[in-house]
Design a protein around this motif. Structure first.
Motif, PDB file in Angstrom:
ATOM      1  N   ILE A 193       0.735  -1.344  -0.504  1.00  0.00           N
ATOM      2  CA  ILE A 193       0.107   0.212  -0.320  1.00  0.00           C
ATOM      3  C   ILE A 193       0.761   1.557   0.175  1.00  0.00           C
ATOM      4  O   ILE A 193       1.915   1.161   0.991  1.00  0.00           O
ATOM      5  CB  ILE A 193      -1.503  -0.104   0.834  1.00  0.00           C
ATOM      6  CG1 ILE A 193      -1.764  -1.021   1.226  1.00  0.00           C
ATOM      7  CG2 ILE A 193      -1.978   1.407   1.505  1.00  0.00           C
ATOM      8  CD1 ILE A 193      -2.588  -1.166   2.147  1.00  0.00           C
ATOM      9  N   SER A 194       0.870   2.100  -0.830  1.00  0.00           N
ATOM     10  CA  SER A 194       1.494   3.096  -1.300  1.00  0.00           C
ATOM     11  C   SER A 194       0.299   4.585  -1.226  1.00  0.00           C
ATOM     12  O   SER A 194      -0.663   4.555  -1.709  1.00  0.00           O
ATOM     13  CB  SER A 194       2.549   2.781  -2.051  1.00  0.00           C
ATOM     14  OG  SER A 194       3.227   4.367  -1.848  1.00  0.00           O
ATOM     15  N   ILE A 241       3.579  11.164  -6.704  1.00  0.00           N
ATOM     16  CA  ILE A 241       2.445  10.087  -7.586  1.00  0.00           C
ATOM     17  C   ILE A 241       4.149   8.073  -7.785  1.00  0.00           C
ATOM     18  O   ILE A 241       3.939   7.759  -7.741  1.00  0.00           O
ATOM     19  CB  ILE A 241       2.100  10.417  -8.922  1.00  0.00           C
ATOM     20  CG1 ILE A 241       1.050  11.208  -8.496  1.00  0.00           C
ATOM     21  CG2 ILE A 241       1.203   8.784  -9.497  1.00  0.00           C
ATOM     22  CD1 ILE A 241      -0.435  11.420  -8.805  1.00  0.00           C
ATOM     23  N   ALA A 242       4.886   9.370  -8.882  1.00  0.00           N
ATOM     24  CA  ALA A 242       6.238   8.308  -8.727  1.00  0.00           C
ATOM     25  C   ALA A 242       6.706   8.075  -7.734  1.00  0.00           C
ATOM     26  O   ALA A 242       7.103   6.508  -7.875  1.00  0.00           O
ATOM     27  CB  ALA A 242       7.202   9.254  -9.885  1.00  0.00           C
ATOM     28  N   ARG A 243       6.943   8.660  -6.885  1.00  0.00           N
ATOM     29  CA  ARG A 243       7.431   7.780  -5.866  1.00  0.00           C
ATOM     30  C   ARG A 243       6.035   6.924  -5.198  1.00  0.00           C
ATOM     31  O   ARG A 243       7.299   5.592  -4.791  1.00  0.00           O
ATOM     32  CB  ARG A 243       8.006   8.995  -4.856  1.00  0.00           C
ATOM     33  CG  ARG A 243       8.743   8.605  -3.759  1.00  0.00           C
ATOM     34  CD  ARG A 243       8.765   9.864  -2.489  1.00  0.00           C
ATOM     35  NE  ARG A 243       8.047   9.941  -2.037  1.00  0.00           N
ATOM     36  CZ  ARG A 243       7.981  11.194  -0.916  1.00  0.00           C
ATOM     37  NH1 ARG A 243       8.603  11.881  -0.163  1.00  0.00           N
ATOM     38  NH2 ARG A 243       6.861  11.785  -0.729  1.00  0.00           N
ATOM     39  N   ALA A 244       5.857   6.847  -4.885  1.00  0.00           N
ATOM     40  CA  ALA A 244       4.350   6.113  -4.570  1.00  0.00           C
ATOM     41  C   ALA A 244       4.663   4.670  -5.258  1.00  0.00           C
ATOM     42  O   ALA A 244       4.452   3.820  -4.446  1.00  0.00           O
ATOM     43  CB  ALA A 244       3.221   6.570  -4.317  1.00  0.00           C
ATOM     44  N   VAL A 248      -2.016  -1.314  -4.446  1.00  0.00           N
ATOM     45  CA  VAL A 248      -3.484  -0.002  -3.725  1.00  0.00           C
ATOM     46  C   VAL A 248      -2.813   1.141  -3.861  1.00  0.00           C
ATOM     47  O   VAL A 248      -1.269   1.145  -3.314  1.00  0.00           O
ATOM     48  CB  VAL A 248      -3.955  -0.486  -2.345  1.00  0.00           C
ATOM     49  CG1 VAL A 248      -5.254   0.581  -2.085  1.00  0.00           C
ATOM     50  CG2 VAL A 248      -4.606  -2.066  -3.108  1.00  0.00           C
ATOM     51  N   LEU A 249      -2.556   1.922  -4.766  1.00  0.00           N
ATOM     52  CA  LEU A 249      -2.213   3.323  -4.850  1.00  0.00           C
ATOM     53  C   LEU A 249      -3.346   4.182  -3.616  1.00  0.00           C
ATOM     54  O   LEU A 249      -4.424   4.445  -4.524  1.00  0.00           O
ATOM     55  CB  LEU A 249      -1.797   4.017  -5.920  1.00  0.00           C
ATOM     56  CG  LEU A 249      -1.260   5.009  -6.101  1.00  0.00           C
ATOM     57  CD1 LEU A 249      -0.332   5.302  -5.110  1.00  0.00           C
ATOM     58  CD2 LEU A 249      -0.940   5.168  -7.636  1.00  0.00           C
ATOM     59  N   LEU A 250      -2.614   5.110  -2.264  1.00  0.00           N
ATOM     60  CA  LEU A 250      -3.496   6.434  -1.676  1.00  0.00           C
ATOM     61  C   LEU A 250      -3.343   7.385  -2.456  1.00  0.00           C
ATOM     62  O   LEU A 250      -2.353   7.527  -2.266  1.00  0.00           O
ATOM     63  CB  LEU A 250      -4.182   5.877  -0.369  1.00  0.00           C
ATOM     64  CG  LEU A 250      -3.780   4.796   0.236  1.00  0.00           C
ATOM     65  CD1 LEU A 250      -4.162   4.721   1.978  1.00  0.00           C
ATOM     66  CD2 LEU A 250      -4.881   3.888  -0.055  1.00  0.00           C
ATOM     67  N   ILE A 310      -7.647   4.079  -4.434  1.00  0.00           N
ATOM     68  CA  ILE A 310      -8.380   4.970  -3.312  1.00  0.00           C
ATOM     69  C   ILE A 310      -7.840   6.462  -3.870  1.00  0.00           C
ATOM     70  O   ILE A 310      -6.703   7.464  -3.161  1.00  0.00           O
ATOM     71  CB  ILE A 310      -8.420   4.429  -2.590  1.00  0.00           C
ATOM     72  CG1 ILE A 310      -8.787   2.669  -2.228  1.00  0.00           C
ATOM     73  CG2 ILE A 310      -9.219   5.035  -1.009  1.00  0.00           C
ATOM     74  CD1 ILE A 310      -8.357   2.608  -1.124  1.00  0.00           C
ATOM     75  N   LEU A 311      -8.987   7.592  -3.477  1.00  0.00           N
ATOM     76  CA  LEU A 311      -8.294   8.755  -4.183  1.00  0.00           C
ATOM     77  C   LEU A 311      -9.524   9.802  -3.182  1.00  0.00           C
ATOM     78  O   LEU A 311     -10.956   9.583  -3.066  1.00  0.00           O
ATOM     79  CB  LEU A 311      -9.340   8.959  -5.438  1.00  0.00           C
ATOM     80  CG  LEU A 311      -9.196  10.766  -6.180  1.00  0.00           C
ATOM     81  CD1 LEU A 311      -7.892  11.092  -6.768  1.00  0.00           C
ATOM     82  CD2 LEU A 311     -10.257  10.063  -7.518  1.00  0.00           C
ATOM     83  N   ILE A 312      -8.216  10.389  -2.494  1.00  0.00           N
ATOM     84  CA  ILE A 312      -9.620  11.622  -1.982  1.00  0.00           C
ATOM     85  C   ILE A 312      -9.211  12.368  -2.602  1.00  0.00           C
ATOM     86  O   ILE A 312      -8.337  12.881  -3.475  1.00  0.00           O
ATOM     87  CB  ILE A 312      -8.916  11.950   0.306  1.00  0.00           C
ATOM     88  CG1 ILE A 312      -8.245  10.495   0.708  1.00  0.00           C
ATOM     89  CG2 ILE A 312      -9.413  12.904   0.420  1.00  0.00           C
ATOM     90  CD1 ILE A 312      -8.284  10.465   1.971  1.00  0.00           C
ATOM     91  N   GLU A 313     -10.799  13.419  -1.761  1.00  0.00           N
ATOM     92  CA  GLU A 313     -10.602  14.391  -3.473  1.00  0.00           C
ATOM     93  C   GLU A 313     -11.717  15.409  -3.794  1.00  0.00           C
ATOM     94  O   GLU A 313     -13.035  15.142  -2.957  1.00  0.00           O
ATOM     95  CB  GLU A 313     -10.673  14.337  -4.927  1.00  0.00           C
ATOM     96  CG  GLU A 313     -10.278  15.089  -6.371  1.00  0.00           C
ATOM     97  CD  GLU A 313      -8.796  16.245  -5.818  1.00  0.00           C
ATOM     98  OE1 GLU A 313      -7.348  15.201  -5.672  1.00  0.00           O
ATOM     99  OE2 GLU A 313      -9.187  17.304  -5.364  1.00  0.00           O
ATOM    100  N   HIS A 314     -11.592  16.471  -3.319  1.00  0.00           N
ATOM    101  CA  HIS A 314     -12.620  17.853  -3.547  1.00  0.00           C
ATOM    102  C   HIS A 314     -13.137  18.183  -4.940  1.00  0.00           C
ATOM    103  O   HIS A 314     -14.097  18.748  -4.378  1.00  0.00           O
ATOM    104  CB  HIS A 314     -12.342  19.069  -2.361  1.00  0.00           C
ATOM    105  CG  HIS A 314     -12.102  18.999  -1.013  1.00  0.00           C
ATOM    106  ND1 HIS A 314     -13.326  18.192  -0.519  1.00  0.00           N
ATOM    107  CD2 HIS A 314     -11.375  18.567  -0.293  1.00  0.00           C
ATOM    108  CE1 HIS A 314     -12.862  18.719   1.073  1.00  0.00           C
ATOM    109  NE2 HIS A 314     -11.285  18.461   0.962  1.00  0.00           N
TER     110      HIS A 314
END
Lengths: 262, 318
Positions: free
Chosen positions: A80-81, A162-165, A172-174, A206-210
């Motif tokens: 998970i990153s 994002i590249a680092r993650a 799973v990418l948060l 999984i995305l948190i976004e406004h």
């Protein structure tokens, strides 16, 4: 199939309940969005999944294996990153090195091999550098590989995160508010990048976004938090018209108004 | 003025030797500070322990008859590797037992613990030494006796050994920090522990590695010191540690190249003061005041350039 299953996750800080019995399922190779007004507990939720906070109760399972309460570096190793709402790059080191940090756990060189410079260690470092460079190409930052991370523009810093993650080879990418502070052009590019990652890398996101336009455009499924509780979940089309959601964002009056109109 | 010129070559030689020793000890201070923001006052005692362990190994090897038959440089290498390994583990053990449980405590508590560890190490070494021989002041067998005489200048062979080994150690450290995954992890952890750990870096392990490397270098420097100066006691680490710390501050604490440069600079300045203070002040101050000189520099740097000569102005983390 759900890769990440969160069951009744709760976090309290003293008397404050930041997350209350939140359950979520992230389907493989889908984009799951977590939205909600400021202070709804979205980042707390991410922090529990990534091991920054120990859950007060509830369970987190990655491919059926419980990961709740593990240390962050162990969770990262298991796949998970994440990126951060307020960018957290390693400022004074280079763009390429930032990505290489993400590869840390996948490089086999032990400390003694490194100190005594055993053969193989060097080769491994070269391969890692090439891989890191490829990731920079993927997000479009290869020209800046030798610049200090802090010198990048805001939008580029988000891409570098994002590249680092991705360098930790997550399943799973948060993404924590990846479009925050971006102009419409940068947001459009980012939308493309997220979709590319999902398709080409078979990534579960999984995305948190406004940015509602972004969320509605790319999410396969949406969870809505308010005051630490899950108030709605569903497909984008359902969430768009959900009374509770409109209420949470715009207040009770707005919800009634829209009902009267609609 | 003529005296200044006449003594200059010798000042350079002695200053570089002392400076190299300060520089490598300063590295240990600066690396730990960079990661934990802790001034590890026990580091001077690691250096001292290295001098004693190295001397013990050397005496042991002499007893085995190895020293007589093997080239001195090979013997030195064995002594350095054994001592570096042991002091590295000592430093790692101190972090694990004394500092890690206090990781979340206030910095002051850890600092005082470090001072406590210093005293503990001094007395342990003194105790062991006194049980072995009746005195706690020890003479290290000289491994590189003799000297070169170049146009009236006295260059001891051990000077060459100290300088060369010190420079090799600094190059190795530069390579380690800038070109290996563990060095990169160290830099990342120094920047931001939480983010590094979210990027799969095991922070505790990186801290252990940092202590190991810094202490191994410090212990190896102790060996160089013992071989060059010949006499050691359990209290050499105190004042030398303080000066190395001064060197680290001089170069900008947390800055590895700064520590190297600061050490060299301080060594040179100190030896310059020792040779010329009395001439410059017309006999008012004798060479005994060289330490005053060294610490006066520290005070001046702290007043006028608190980030150090090579440091960046610190941006307060919020």
């Amino acid at each position: 199939m759900a890769i990440l299953e969160v069951e009744k996750l709760t976090k309290t800080f003293g008397g404050l309940t930041a997350n209350k019995e939140i359950s979520l399922q992230a389907e493989a190779n889908k984009i799951t969005a977590v939205i909600g007004p400021n202070g709804a507990g979205k980042t707390t939720f991410f922090n529990m999944i990534t091991g920054v906070y120990k859950p007060t109760s509830g369970s987190i399972k990655l491919r059926g294996e419980s990961i709740g309460g593990l240390k962050p570096h162990t969770v990262a190793k298991k796949g998970i990153s994440r990126t951060f709402q307020n960018i957290r790059l390693f400022g004074p080191i280079t763009v390429l090195e930032n990505v290489l940090v993400g590869m840390h756990t996948h490089l086999k060189a032990g400390i003694f091999g490194t100190i005594f410079h055993l053969p193989g260690v060097d080769r491994e470092e070269r391969i890692a550098e090439r891989e890191a460079y490829r990731l920079l190409e993927y997000v479009g930052l290869e020209e800046h590989y030798n610049d200090e991370a802090a010198s990048l523009s805001y939008g580029s810093q988000r891409r570098l995160e994002i590249a680092r993650a991705l360098a930790t080879k997550p399943s799973v990418l948060l993404l924590d508010e990846p479009a925050a502070g971006m102009n419409p052009k940068e947001t459009a590019d980012l939308t493309g990048l997220i979709q590319k990652i999902k398709q080409e890398m078979d990534m579960t996101i999984i995305l948190i976004e406004h940015d509602m336009k972004l969320v509605m455009e790319i999410s396969d499924y949406i969870y809505v938090l308010d005051h630490g509780e899950l108030i709605a979940e569903g497909l984008p089309a359902q969430i768009r018209h959900d009374k509770k959601v409109i209420e949470a964002y715009l207040g009770k009056g707005a919800a009634e108004e829209q009902e009267a109109e609609g | 003025m003529t005296q200044v010129w006449d003594t200059l070559p010798q000042v350079l030689i002695d200053g570089l030797t002392l400076g190299a020793i300060y520089a490598i000890i300063a590295l240990g201070y600066t690396m730990v500070y960079g990661i934990l923001e802790l001034i590890n006052f026990a580091h001077g005692e690691i250096f001292m322990a290295g001098a004693f362990i190295g001397t013990a190994v050397l005496i042991g090897l002499t007893g085995l008859g190895w020293v007589a038959v093997m080239p001195a440089i090979f013997v030195l290498l064995i002594v350095l590797v054994i001592t570096g390994g042991l002091t590295g583990m000592l430093g790692m053990g101190i972090e694990r037992l004394a500092y890690r449980p206090l990781r979340k405590a206030s910095k002051l508590i850890t600092l005082i613990t470090a001072i406590g560890v210093s005293f503990l190490l001094q007395d342990i070494v003194r105790f062991i030494t006194e049980t072995q021989q009746n005195n706690y002041i020890v003479n290290t067998p000289s491994l590189f006796p003799g000297s070169l005489s170049v146009s009236g200048l006295n260059i001891r062979y051990s000077f060459l050994v100290v300088i060369i080994v010190a420079i090799l150690m600094m190059i190795a450290l530069e390579f380690f920090v800038n070109r290996t995954k563990w060095g990169l992890a160290m830099r990342a952890v120094a920047q931001d522990q939480d983010t590094a750990s979210l990027m799969s870096v095991n922070v505790n392990k990186v801290i252990s590695v940092t202590f190991f490397v810094g202490s191994a270098l410090g212990g190896a420097t102790g060996v160089l010191f013992a071989i060059h100066y010949g006499t050691i006691d359990p209290y050499i680490g105190f004042i030398l540690g303080l000066k190395a710390f001064t060197a680290a501050v001089l170069g900008g604490i947390g800055n590895i190249r700064g520590a190297m440069a600061g050490g060299m600079l301080l060594g040179l300045l100190e030896m310059f003061a020792a040779a010329n203070l009395s001439a410059i002040t017309a006999g008012l101050l004798s060479s005994e005041y060289k330490d005053v000189f060294a610490f006066a520099i520290l005070i001046l740097v702290l007043i006028f350039r608190p980030e150090g000569l090579f440091g960046r102005a610190a941006i307060e983390k919020v």
